[in-house]
Design a protein around this motif. Sequence first.
Motif, PDB file in Angstrom:
ATOM      1  N   ASP A   1       0.854  -1.185   0.000  1.00  0.00           N
ATOM      2  CA  ASP A   1       0.000   0.000   0.000  1.00  0.00           C
ATOM      3  C   ASP A   1       0.896   1.244   0.000  1.00  0.00           C
TER       4      ASP A   1
ATOM      5  N   HIS B   1       4.404   0.084  -6.010  1.00  0.00           N
ATOM      6  CA  HIS B   1       3.243  -0.799  -5.947  1.00  0.00           C
ATOM      7  C   HIS B   1       2.772  -0.972  -7.380  1.00  0.00           C
TER       8      HIS B   1
ATOM      9  N   GLU C   1       0.235   4.506  -0.071  1.00  0.00           N
ATOM     10  CA  GLU C   1      -0.166   5.575   0.852  1.00  0.00           C
ATOM     11  C   GLU C   1       0.249   5.234   2.284  1.00  0.00           C
ATOM     12  N   ARG C   2      -0.018   4.007   2.698  1.00  0.00           N
ATOM     13  CA  ARG C   2       0.337   3.584   4.053  1.00  0.00           C
ATOM     14  C   ARG C   2       1.852   3.640   4.261  1.00  0.00           C
ATOM     15  N   SER C   3       2.619   3.138   3.277  1.00  0.00           N
ATOM     16  CA  SER C   3       4.070   3.110   3.410  1.00  0.00           C
ATOM     17  C   SER C   3       4.663   4.519   3.398  1.00  0.00           C
ATOM     18  N   GLU C   4       4.146   5.389   2.526  1.00  0.00           N
ATOM     19  CA  GLU C   4       4.643   6.771   2.501  1.00  0.00           C
ATOM     20  C   GLU C   4       4.389   7.440   3.847  1.00  0.00           C
ATOM     21  N   LYS C   5       3.208   7.236   4.398  1.00  0.00           N
ATOM     22  CA  LYS C   5       2.870   7.822   5.700  1.00  0.00           C
ATOM     23  C   LYS C   5       3.810   7.285   6.784  1.00  0.00           C
ATOM     24  N   TYR C   6       4.085   5.990   6.754  1.00  0.00           N
ATOM     25  CA  TYR C   6       4.976   5.380   7.744  1.00  0.00           C
ATOM     26  C   TYR C   6       6.363   6.008   7.690  1.00  0.00           C
ATOM     27  N   TYR C   7       6.961   6.081   6.499  1.00  0.00           N
ATOM     28  CA  TYR C   7       8.308   6.629   6.379  1.00  0.00           C
ATOM     29  C   TYR C   7       8.340   8.119   6.704  1.00  0.00           C
TER      30      TYR C   7
ATOM     31  N   GLU D   1       6.218   9.676   8.947  1.00  0.00           N
ATOM     32  CA  GLU D   1       6.014   9.841  10.391  1.00  0.00           C
ATOM     33  C   GLU D   1       7.172   9.287  11.210  1.00  0.00           C
TER      34      GLU D   1
ATOM     35  N   ASP E   1      -1.923  -5.404  -7.645  1.00  0.00           N
ATOM     36  CA  ASP E   1      -2.506  -5.862  -6.390  1.00  0.00           C
ATOM     37  C   ASP E   1      -2.194  -7.315  -6.067  1.00  0.00           C
TER      38      ASP E   1
END
Length: 155
Positions: free
Chosen positions: A41, A86, A43-49, A51, A89
């Motif tokens: 994902d 990504h 979006e999730r990975s970008e947010k993780y890196y 934050e 899917d």
Amino acid sequence: MSKWTVRALVFAVLLCVCVPVMAGDEKSDASLGLVAINVADLERSEKYYAEVLGFTRAWQYPPDSDDPIEIGLVAPGGGAGLALAHLNDDPLPEGRGSYGRIIVNTANAKALAKKAEAAGSTLRWVTIPGDNPPTIVFFRDPDGYEIELYQAASQ
């Protein structure tokens, strides 16, 4: 992403940044450009890196897309970048060498590709349309990790 995957990525980046690249008796002009990993994902990975490590988006591919397949991040302290990819899917592959690639910047991709081929690697040249495209060559190391040589278009 498991803690072991993150640890392996950090180790790979540190190894590539801290160990000088040598080509025979001559020094190489190769420098680590990016480490690219496939993620489930974007979006999730970008947010993780963002934050956790303070990374920010520097680019995406395709550039004008609302649904990119690759996002390039830069660390606040500089150094090599991180590309999150990504492509579809499908579940991520289990193989070690299938999760991503190491991108090496060079001014002479052809010479380094020749050395990789002489060492037993099979080369895959990428053709990019245009009058002055960059040179891009893919091959795998002996353990199956994909390496991309990137030579910027001539000025």
